[in-house]
Scaffold this motif. Sequence first.
Motif, PDB file in Angstrom:
ATOM      1  N   ALA A  18       8.253  -1.836  -7.562  1.00 38.48           N
ATOM      2  CA  ALA A  18       6.873  -1.750  -7.082  1.00 38.48           C
ATOM      3  C   ALA A  18       6.188  -3.119  -7.144  1.00 38.48           C
ATOM      4  O   ALA A  18       5.460  -3.500  -6.216  1.00 38.48           O
ATOM      5  CB  ALA A  18       6.092  -0.717  -7.889  1.00 38.48           C
ATOM      6  N   PHE A  22       4.772  -5.280  -4.010  1.00 36.93           N
ATOM      7  CA  PHE A  22       3.402  -5.789  -4.035  1.00 36.93           C
ATOM      8  C   PHE A  22       3.383  -7.289  -3.740  1.00 36.93           C
ATOM      9  O   PHE A  22       2.549  -7.778  -2.969  1.00 36.93           O
ATOM     10  CB  PHE A  22       2.747  -5.501  -5.392  1.00 36.93           C
ATOM     11  CG  PHE A  22       1.328  -5.962  -5.476  1.00 36.93           C
ATOM     12  CD1 PHE A  22       0.299  -5.127  -5.075  1.00 36.93           C
ATOM     13  CD2 PHE A  22       1.010  -7.231  -5.949  1.00 36.93           C
ATOM     14  CE1 PHE A  22      -1.023  -5.543  -5.145  1.00 36.93           C
ATOM     15  CE2 PHE A  22      -0.300  -7.659  -6.020  1.00 36.93           C
ATOM     16  CZ  PHE A  22      -1.325  -6.817  -5.625  1.00 36.93           C
ATOM     17  N   PHE A  80      11.662   0.714   0.093  1.00 36.23           N
ATOM     18  CA  PHE A  80      11.121   2.012  -0.300  1.00 36.23           C
ATOM     19  C   PHE A  80      12.215   3.025  -0.613  1.00 36.23           C
ATOM     20  O   PHE A  80      11.989   3.950  -1.405  1.00 36.23           O
ATOM     21  CB  PHE A  80      10.108   2.507   0.738  1.00 36.23           C
ATOM     22  CG  PHE A  80       8.795   1.789   0.585  1.00 36.23           C
ATOM     23  CD1 PHE A  80       7.822   2.294  -0.252  1.00 36.23           C
ATOM     24  CD2 PHE A  80       8.562   0.587   1.228  1.00 36.23           C
ATOM     25  CE1 PHE A  80       6.620   1.625  -0.444  1.00 36.23           C
ATOM     26  CE2 PHE A  80       7.371  -0.097   1.051  1.00 36.23           C
ATOM     27  CZ  PHE A  80       6.397   0.416   0.214  1.00 36.23           C
ATOM     28  N   LEU A  83      12.830   2.108  -4.151  1.00 26.56           N
ATOM     29  CA  LEU A  83      11.742   2.617  -4.983  1.00 26.56           C
ATOM     30  C   LEU A  83      11.906   4.114  -5.227  1.00 26.56           C
ATOM     31  O   LEU A  83      11.782   4.587  -6.370  1.00 26.56           O
ATOM     32  CB  LEU A  83      10.384   2.326  -4.339  1.00 26.56           C
ATOM     33  CG  LEU A  83       9.160   2.811  -5.117  1.00 26.56           C
ATOM     34  CD1 LEU A  83       9.071   2.112  -6.480  1.00 26.56           C
ATOM     35  CD2 LEU A  83       7.891   2.586  -4.310  1.00 26.56           C
ATOM     36  N   MET A 108       5.422  10.344  -4.621  1.00 22.73           N
ATOM     37  CA  MET A 108       5.009   9.101  -5.283  1.00 22.73           C
ATOM     38  C   MET A 108       5.354   7.884  -4.428  1.00 22.73           C
ATOM     39  O   MET A 108       4.569   6.932  -4.340  1.00 22.73           O
ATOM     40  CB  MET A 108       5.668   8.992  -6.662  1.00 22.73           C
ATOM     41  CG  MET A 108       5.139   9.994  -7.663  1.00 22.73           C
ATOM     42  SD  MET A 108       6.042   9.961  -9.239  1.00 22.73           S
ATOM     43  CE  MET A 108       5.444   8.416  -9.923  1.00 22.73           C
ATOM     44  N   THR A 109       6.507   7.909  -3.783  1.00 21.93           N
ATOM     45  CA  THR A 109       6.927   6.792  -2.946  1.00 21.93           C
ATOM     46  C   THR A 109       6.034   6.668  -1.719  1.00 21.93           C
ATOM     47  O   THR A 109       5.607   5.565  -1.363  1.00 21.93           O
ATOM     48  CB  THR A 109       8.406   6.949  -2.536  1.00 21.93           C
ATOM     49  OG1 THR A 109       9.202   7.084  -3.719  1.00 21.93           O
ATOM     50  CG2 THR A 109       8.891   5.754  -1.742  1.00 21.93           C
ATOM     51  N   TYR A 112       2.736   5.316  -2.688  1.00 21.70           N
ATOM     52  CA  TYR A 112       2.803   3.864  -2.894  1.00 21.70           C
ATOM     53  C   TYR A 112       2.857   3.129  -1.553  1.00 21.70           C
ATOM     54  O   TYR A 112       2.260   2.057  -1.409  1.00 21.70           O
ATOM     55  CB  TYR A 112       3.992   3.470  -3.781  1.00 21.70           C
ATOM     56  CG  TYR A 112       3.872   2.038  -4.246  1.00 21.70           C
ATOM     57  CD1 TYR A 112       3.001   1.699  -5.271  1.00 21.70           C
ATOM     58  CD2 TYR A 112       4.595   1.029  -3.631  1.00 21.70           C
ATOM     59  CE1 TYR A 112       2.858   0.378  -5.684  1.00 21.70           C
ATOM     60  CE2 TYR A 112       4.454  -0.294  -4.033  1.00 21.70           C
ATOM     61  CZ  TYR A 112       3.583  -0.606  -5.051  1.00 21.70           C
ATOM     62  OH  TYR A 112       3.432  -1.920  -5.456  1.00 21.70           O
ATOM     63  N   SER A 115      -0.656   2.917  -0.373  1.00 25.62           N
ATOM     64  CA  SER A 115      -1.415   1.909  -1.123  1.00 25.62           C
ATOM     65  C   SER A 115      -0.970   0.495  -0.739  1.00 25.62           C
ATOM     66  O   SER A 115      -1.783  -0.431  -0.712  1.00 25.62           O
ATOM     67  CB  SER A 115      -1.270   2.127  -2.627  1.00 25.62           C
ATOM     68  OG  SER A 115       0.016   1.771  -3.085  1.00 25.62           O
ATOM     69  N   ASP A 116       0.300   0.329  -0.409  1.00 24.16           N
ATOM     70  CA  ASP A 116       0.822  -0.969   0.023  1.00 24.16           C
ATOM     71  C   ASP A 116       0.166  -1.404   1.333  1.00 24.16           C
ATOM     72  O   ASP A 116      -0.233  -2.560   1.492  1.00 24.16           O
ATOM     73  CB  ASP A 116       2.345  -0.888   0.175  1.00 24.16           C
ATOM     74  CG  ASP A 116       2.957  -2.193   0.607  1.00 24.16           C
ATOM     75  OD1 ASP A 116       2.741  -3.209  -0.086  1.00 24.16           O
ATOM     76  OD2 ASP A 116       3.646  -2.217   1.645  1.00 24.16           O
ATOM     77  N   HIS A 119      -3.377  -2.383   0.654  1.00 21.96           N
ATOM     78  CA  HIS A 119      -3.375  -3.712   0.039  1.00 21.96           C
ATOM     79  C   HIS A 119      -3.285  -4.801   1.110  1.00 21.96           C
ATOM     80  O   HIS A 119      -3.962  -5.826   1.031  1.00 21.96           O
ATOM     81  CB  HIS A 119      -2.199  -3.793  -0.947  1.00 21.96           C
ATOM     82  CG  HIS A 119      -1.864  -5.175  -1.411  1.00 21.96           C
ATOM     83  ND1 HIS A 119      -0.589  -5.664  -1.361  1.00 21.96           N
ATOM     84  CD2 HIS A 119      -2.620  -6.168  -1.907  1.00 21.96           C
ATOM     85  CE1 HIS A 119      -0.573  -6.909  -1.823  1.00 21.96           C
ATOM     86  NE2 HIS A 119      -1.797  -7.233  -2.162  1.00 21.96           N
TER      87      HIS A 119
END
Length: 160
Positions: A18, A22, A80, A83, A108-109, A112, A115-116, A119
């Motif tokens: 993760a 990021f 991913f 991940l 969860m993946t 994320y 959220s990626d 970001h």
Amino acid sequence: MKTPLKKYLAWLPAVSIAIAIFMFSAQPADESTETSDRTSQALLYFANQLNIIELEQGNLEYLCEIMSAPVRKSAHMLEFAALDLSILFALSFWDMHGKRLLLTALFMTVLYACSDEFHQLFVPGRAGMIRDVLIDSVGAVVITGGVACFRKRRKCEGIS
């Protein structure tokens, strides 16, 4: 039952991946493109060494340009997928099994991945794209499906 320390240490691979995702997403667009181009060049040189293609100096830039999107999207799927697999590993230490394990890791993946992309809205030259969330999620879905098939096959063969 797993020891508490092992349960927490099992998250290290997922957290490491993760963080790497990021950091890649924090690269400005030009830096990210440069990284992808270096990867494309390395793949082309490798294919040339294996005599899969005949690489000429004049066509290197053209081939890198053609490979840019597939290399970038493949990298997203691989990141991913890794991940998702690492989350599956971590959750298994928390006595999660079956569909619940697979669906929790997938959720969860994908979360994320969302959220990626959010970001990336704050990174110069980058954009958050729903399409990229879907591409990222393909890697996780492939791993989830592969693990489900593997487990089903083992169950049918009577292997624990």
